[in-house]
Design a protein around this motif. Sequence first.
Motif, PDB file in Angstrom:
ATOM      1  N   GLU A   1       2.077   4.601   0.234  1.00  0.00           N
ATOM      2  CA  GLU A   1       0.724   4.305  -0.242  1.00  0.00           C
ATOM      3  C   GLU A   1      -0.232   4.006   0.912  1.00  0.00           C
ATOM      4  O   GLU A   1      -1.422   3.813   0.693  1.00  0.00           O
ATOM      5  N   GLY A   2       0.300   3.963   2.144  1.00  0.00           N
ATOM      6  CA  GLY A   2      -0.533   3.687   3.302  1.00  0.00           C
ATOM      7  C   GLY A   2      -1.131   2.295   3.260  1.00  0.00           C
ATOM      8  O   GLY A   2      -2.312   2.099   3.527  1.00  0.00           O
ATOM      9  N   LYS A   3      -0.291   1.318   2.990  1.00  0.00           N
ATOM     10  CA  LYS A   3      -0.766  -0.053   2.824  1.00  0.00           C
ATOM     11  C   LYS A   3      -1.523  -0.572   4.063  1.00  0.00           C
ATOM     12  O   LYS A   3      -2.633  -1.069   3.959  1.00  0.00           O
ATOM     13  N   GLY A   4      -0.872  -0.422   5.221  1.00  0.00           N
ATOM     14  CA  GLY A   4      -1.497  -0.883   6.459  1.00  0.00           C
ATOM     15  C   GLY A   4      -2.791  -0.141   6.737  1.00  0.00           C
ATOM     16  O   GLY A   4      -3.776  -0.713   7.215  1.00  0.00           O
TER      17      GLY A   4
ATOM     18  N   GLY B   1      -0.609  15.424  11.897  1.00  0.00           N
ATOM     19  CA  GLY B   1      -0.026  16.700  11.479  1.00  0.00           C
ATOM     20  C   GLY B   1       1.430  16.566  11.080  1.00  0.00           C
ATOM     21  O   GLY B   1       2.111  17.569  10.843  1.00  0.00           O
ATOM     22  N   THR B   2       1.927  15.319  10.990  1.00  0.00           N
ATOM     23  CA  THR B   2       3.294  15.156  10.472  1.00  0.00           C
ATOM     24  C   THR B   2       3.209  15.047   8.954  1.00  0.00           C
ATOM     25  O   THR B   2       2.186  14.661   8.395  1.00  0.00           O
ATOM     26  N   GLN B   3       4.314  15.376   8.306  1.00  0.00           N
ATOM     27  CA  GLN B   3       4.407  15.271   6.845  1.00  0.00           C
ATOM     28  C   GLN B   3       4.022  13.875   6.407  1.00  0.00           C
ATOM     29  O   GLN B   3       3.191  13.673   5.538  1.00  0.00           O
ATOM     30  N   ASN B   4       4.657  12.915   7.061  1.00  0.00           N
ATOM     31  CA  ASN B   4       4.521  11.525   6.655  1.00  0.00           C
ATOM     32  C   ASN B   4       3.124  10.955   6.902  1.00  0.00           C
ATOM     33  O   ASN B   4       2.504  10.400   6.006  1.00  0.00           O
ATOM     34  N   ASN B   5       2.605  11.098   8.107  1.00  0.00           N
ATOM     35  CA  ASN B   5       1.305  10.482   8.396  1.00  0.00           C
ATOM     36  C   ASN B   5       0.197  11.007   7.502  1.00  0.00           C
ATOM     37  O   ASN B   5      -0.555  10.237   6.909  1.00  0.00           O
ATOM     38  N   ASP B   6       0.086  12.321   7.414  1.00  0.00           N
ATOM     39  CA  ASP B   6      -1.076  12.883   6.721  1.00  0.00           C
ATOM     40  C   ASP B   6      -1.059  12.563   5.222  1.00  0.00           C
ATOM     41  O   ASP B   6      -2.106  12.290   4.630  1.00  0.00           O
ATOM     42  N   LEU B   7       0.138  12.543   4.647  1.00  0.00           N
ATOM     43  CA  LEU B   7       0.233  12.194   3.226  1.00  0.00           C
ATOM     44  C   LEU B   7      -0.141  10.728   3.016  1.00  0.00           C
ATOM     45  O   LEU B   7      -0.933  10.388   2.137  1.00  0.00           O
ATOM     46  N   SER B   8       0.407   9.878   3.868  1.00  0.00           N
ATOM     47  CA  SER B   8       0.146   8.450   3.751  1.00  0.00           C
ATOM     48  C   SER B   8      -1.320   8.126   4.053  1.00  0.00           C
ATOM     49  O   SER B   8      -1.977   7.385   3.321  1.00  0.00           O
TER      50      SER B   8
ATOM     51  N   LYS C   1      -8.084   8.080   0.030  1.00  0.00           N
ATOM     52  CA  LYS C   1      -8.517   8.169  -1.371  1.00  0.00           C
ATOM     53  C   LYS C   1      -8.689   6.775  -1.976  1.00  0.00           C
ATOM     54  O   LYS C   1      -9.598   6.537  -2.759  1.00  0.00           O
ATOM     55  N   THR C   2      -7.800   5.864  -1.584  1.00  0.00           N
ATOM     56  CA  THR C   2      -7.891   4.488  -2.092  1.00  0.00           C
ATOM     57  C   THR C   2      -9.154   3.812  -1.577  1.00  0.00           C
ATOM     58  O   THR C   2      -9.940   3.256  -2.349  1.00  0.00           O
ATOM     59  N   VAL C   3      -9.348   3.862  -0.248  1.00  0.00           N
ATOM     60  CA  VAL C   3     -10.478   3.159   0.369  1.00  0.00           C
ATOM     61  C   VAL C   3     -11.815   3.724  -0.131  1.00  0.00           C
ATOM     62  O   VAL C   3     -12.743   2.970  -0.419  1.00  0.00           O
ATOM     63  N   PHE C   4     -11.900   5.044  -0.245  1.00  0.00           N
ATOM     64  CA  PHE C   4     -13.169   5.671  -0.632  1.00  0.00           C
ATOM     65  C   PHE C   4     -13.240   5.957  -2.130  1.00  0.00           C
ATOM     66  O   PHE C   4     -14.111   6.690  -2.580  1.00  0.00           O
ATOM     67  N   ASP C   5     -12.311   5.383  -2.856  1.00  0.00           N
ATOM     68  CA  ASP C   5     -12.289   5.497  -4.301  1.00  0.00           C
ATOM     69  C   ASP C   5     -12.413   6.959  -4.763  1.00  0.00           C
ATOM     70  O   ASP C   5     -13.218   7.303  -5.642  1.00  0.00           O
TER      71      ASP C   5
ATOM     72  N   ALA D   1      -0.571  19.325  -1.567  1.00  0.00           N
ATOM     73  CA  ALA D   1      -0.478  19.425  -3.026  1.00  0.00           C
ATOM     74  C   ALA D   1      -0.755  18.110  -3.741  1.00  0.00           C
ATOM     75  O   ALA D   1      -1.543  18.053  -4.684  1.00  0.00           O
ATOM     76  N   ASP D   2      -0.158  17.029  -3.258  1.00  0.00           N
ATOM     77  CA  ASP D   2      -0.298  15.757  -3.955  1.00  0.00           C
ATOM     78  C   ASP D   2      -1.651  15.096  -3.748  1.00  0.00           C
ATOM     79  O   ASP D   2      -1.963  14.103  -4.385  1.00  0.00           O
ATOM     80  N   LEU D   3      -2.431  15.614  -2.793  1.00  0.00           N
ATOM     81  CA  LEU D   3      -3.679  14.939  -2.434  1.00  0.00           C
ATOM     82  C   LEU D   3      -4.932  15.676  -2.864  1.00  0.00           C
ATOM     83  O   LEU D   3      -5.901  15.086  -3.332  1.00  0.00           O
ATOM     84  N   GLY D   4      -4.937  16.986  -2.644  1.00  0.00           N
ATOM     85  CA  GLY D   4      -6.113  17.794  -2.945  1.00  0.00           C
ATOM     86  C   GLY D   4      -7.303  17.487  -2.047  1.00  0.00           C
ATOM     87  O   GLY D   4      -8.437  17.729  -2.426  1.00  0.00           O
ATOM     88  N   LEU D   5      -7.034  16.965  -0.853  1.00  0.00           N
ATOM     89  CA  LEU D   5      -8.128  16.660   0.075  1.00  0.00           C
ATOM     90  C   LEU D   5      -8.413  17.848   0.985  1.00  0.00           C
ATOM     91  O   LEU D   5      -7.503  18.463   1.524  1.00  0.00           O
ATOM     92  N   ILE D   6      -9.709  18.168   1.134  1.00  0.00           N
ATOM     93  CA  ILE D   6     -10.095  19.277   2.009  1.00  0.00           C
ATOM     94  C   ILE D   6     -10.874  18.735   3.201  1.00  0.00           C
ATOM     95  O   ILE D   6     -11.958  18.176   3.039  1.00  0.00           O
ATOM     96  N   PRO D   7     -10.302  18.871   4.407  1.00  0.00           N
ATOM     97  CA  PRO D   7     -11.018  18.370   5.579  1.00  0.00           C
ATOM     98  C   PRO D   7     -12.200  19.280   5.941  1.00  0.00           C
ATOM     99  O   PRO D   7     -12.331  20.391   5.417  1.00  0.00           O
ATOM    100  N   GLN D   8     -13.030  18.795   6.829  1.00  0.00           N
ATOM    101  CA  GLN D   8     -14.148  19.570   7.367  1.00  0.00           C
ATOM    102  C   GLN D   8     -13.605  20.876   7.957  1.00  0.00           C
ATOM    103  O   GLN D   8     -12.639  20.858   8.706  1.00  0.00           O
ATOM    104  N   GLN D   9     -14.227  22.001   7.580  1.00  0.00           N
ATOM    105  CA  GLN D   9     -13.668  23.275   8.060  1.00  0.00           C
ATOM    106  C   GLN D   9     -14.520  24.020   9.057  1.00  0.00           C
ATOM    107  O   GLN D   9     -14.100  25.012   9.640  1.00  0.00           O
ATOM    108  N   GLN D  10     -15.771  23.603   9.229  1.00  0.00           N
ATOM    109  CA  GLN D  10     -16.570  24.221  10.285  1.00  0.00           C
ATOM    110  C   GLN D  10     -17.477  23.184  10.925  1.00  0.00           C
ATOM    111  O   GLN D  10     -17.622  22.089  10.416  1.00  0.00           O
ATOM    112  N   VAL D  11     -18.041  23.563  12.061  1.00  0.00           N
ATOM    113  CA  VAL D  11     -19.000  22.677  12.717  1.00  0.00           C
ATOM    114  C   VAL D  11     -20.188  22.533  11.775  1.00  0.00           C
ATOM    115  O   VAL D  11     -20.688  23.523  11.240  1.00  0.00           O
TER     116      VAL D  11
END
Lengths: 334, 397
Positions: free
Chosen positions: B265-268, B296-303, B309-313, B361-371
Motif C-alpha cells: 500500500e506504500g505506507k511510508g 522501474g522495478t515491479q515493486n517500487n512502481d506498484l507501491s 492514488k491515495t495521496v491525490f485521492d 494493470a492494477d493501477l491504470g496510471l498514465i505518466p506524462q508522455q511528452q514534453v
Amino acid sequence: MYCPIHLALEETIHHWFLEDNMQLQNIYIGASSSVSIQETFDNPQWLESLKPLTTEPMKVVAPDYKKFLDPTATRRMSKVLKNSLLTARQAMEQQGITELDAVITATAWGCQEDTTKFLDSFESMGEELLSPTSFIQSTHNTIGGLIAMSVKCNGYNNTISHDFMSFETSLLDAVLLMKENKQAMNCYVGGIDELIDFSAGIFTKAQCFNEIYPVAEAATCFIVHNNEAQKKSAKLTNITLTQSLDQTILDLIKQNKPDLILSSSDIPSDLPVFDYRTLCGEFSTAAAFGLYLAAELLTKKAPVAFGISGALKKIAIINVYPEGRCSYLELEGC
Amino acid sequence: MTWITGMGAVSAIGLDVASNYQSLLEGKDGIGYTEYIDTYHKRILPVGEVKLSNEQLIDLLSLDKRDIYSRTELLSIKAASEAYAQACLGEIKDRTRIAFISGTSVGGMDLSERYYKGYELEGKRELVTNFRKHGCYKHTESAAKALNVKGISTTISTACSSAANAIIYGARLIDAGLADIVIAGGVDPLSKFTINGFNSLKILDTEPTRPFDDSRVGLNLAEGAGYIVLESEQSMKQRGIQPLGRLLGYANTCDAYHQTASSPEGKGAVLAMSKALELAGILPSAVDYVNVHGTGTQNNDLSEGTALKTVFDGKVPSFSSTKSYTGHTLGASGGIEAAYSLLAINNGVVYPNLRFKTSIADLGLIPQQQVEYKTVNVVLSNSFGFGGNNTSLVFGR
C-alpha cells in the motif's frame, strides 16, 4: 592556517527553548544502552568491574543473544545488527516505551562484515549467482531500517556517516527535529561501529586512529526526548562543533565549569579530565560511549577510580579529531 | 521556508544542468554499456554512466594529478562547484556560515573494490592516503575543502533517499540559524559492488528501464551527483541574488516493512508525501508535477503508484520518472531530481516518462508522455530507498 568556525549551539539552543512552550523547554537523555568492550550490557554495575585495555584490537563483550533475541529471526544477522537491535530494545524497555518517533543512527564504517562478505563473494565466486543477503545487509542504513521494522516506527529515519563526527551530527539531527516538530518525541539516537579482523589490520596500518588505544567497537544508544514527565538521566545542555580546540571551546569550559571533562586530548584547564578512551578503546563513534559514560556518572555514584570526590552535576565531553574537527557536548544531572 | 539560489548536476545525460535539461527536452536517455567498469555484466546490463573517465574529470576540475580520488569525490566536486558558481558563493566572506551536507549510499566503494585485495601488498604511505577515502564522509570533506566552505558538514547515508535527506538536514540548519547557506545534495558512483548487489536482487533490466509500464522488469543502475544551494531569506536579500525557487516542505518517514521491498500500500510513501505537503501548507490539488521515484522495478512502481492514488485521492497530477533518462543514481537521485524539479518550475515544463506504453494493470496510471509546457508552481519530488527510507520534497516558485 585554521579558520575558526563558530557554531555556538549553546546560545542557539537556549534561544530556541525560550521560544517553545514551557513543557518542551529541555532536551533530555533518557535511558541508554551499550554493548562495548566493557561489560556494559544489561549490567548496572559495570563501572565497578572495569576491564583493562589490551594492545590488540578489542571486540565487544558479546551479550547472550539467545536470551534476548529470537534465534530464527536473527540467524542471518551480523553481530553489529544484533547488537544494535538489542541495545535499541533495552533502551526502550528501560525508558518504558514501546514506540519510537524517530530513529537516528550514526555509523562511520557501517556494516563491514556484510560489506566484505559481499566483496569476497564476487571476488571469489565470480559475478554470477550471488546471494543478495550480505548486499542487503551491507548498506549503512540497514541498522536504522531494522530497528524501525522491529518496533514498527513509521517516523523520521536517518543515518549519518561522517567519520568521527557521525555521532555528534546525529545528536544535532535529533535536536533539530524536536525543535521543528514542537511536540513531545522519543528519538532513538545510536552510535554504532563494528570491528572486523580485516579492517582492524587496515585501521592500524593506515593510522586511522590514535595508536595509544586499541582499535575497538561498540553499539551505544540513547532515548533522546523532550518530555519533562518521562524518565531522564541527564539534560543535554550544549552541543558545540568547531574546527579545533579553539577559543570558543576554551571559553565554554571557563564559563560552564563542568565538574568533569571526558576527553582524550590535552585540555588546557585545571578541571579534572578523564580519558574515556581508556575504557572504550578507539573507534569513530567513540563519542557515543563518552556520552553514555557521562550519563552513567551523573546517575550513579562515581567509583573511586575516577578520582572524583563529591557529586557530579555537570560533565563535558570534548573530542578533538584529525582533519580539523572538534566537538563539545555537555550534560547536566536531573 | 528556505530559498534555493543555485543548482548543479552531473549524470548520464549531461555534465551540467544545461546539458541535462537539453537531454530532458530532447528525450535523449543516457543508458548504455559501461566504458569504465570491469565487470562480467559490462555487455549484459546497461547502466547510466557519466560520460567522462576519472582522468578526464580530474583534468576538467584542475585537480592535482598525483593524488588518488574516488569517483564519488570527483562527481561530487563537479556538481557542487556548478551549484556554488550559480549561487555566487565565492563572494561570501564568512565561510563558516556556509554548510555542506551530502548524501551517498556507498561512498568511496569504487576505491574499496579496487584496493580490497591489494592491501597486504601496498606500502604504508599509500594506504594512509587511500584508505580514509573509502568512507562515506570523504567526498563531503573534499568538496567542502575544494569550495573553501567552512561551516558544518556531514554525510547522510540512507541509500536512495540520501540526497533528499541531506537537503532536509540543510534546511533545518538554516531554520535553526546554524548556517545562512547550505550546499546540499548527493552523489553515488557506479561500482561493481552495486551492480552485483542489485543484480543479485534480480531487479536490473537488461534493456533500458520502463518505469510505470506494465512490462517493467527492473531498473538501470547509474551514477551522478546533484546539489542545490539552500539559502535563508535574509542572506539572499542581502546579497541581492535571484532565487530559483523555494523548498516549501519535506518529510522523511519509514515504511518499516521490509529491508528492500516497499509495502504494497506504500505506507511510508503515503506518509512522506502527505506530511511534506502538510508542512508546506499545500493541498494535494495544488501540485502541478510529481517527479516520482519510479525506479522501474515491479515493486517500487506498484507501491509508489498506489501511494500516489491515495495521496491525490485518485486525481494524480502530471508525473514522470526521469530515471528513464538517467537510470537510478541511488544516493544522488534526490539531488539531481531537485535540479530537474527547479528546471520544471523555472521553465514551465514537465518531462516525459520515456518508453511508457501500457499502464500497470492494477493501477491504470498514465505518466506524462511528452514534453509539455505549462505553468508549474509546485513540484513534489520523491526519493525512496532500501531500509524503507521514504523522503518527499516539495519545491515551489
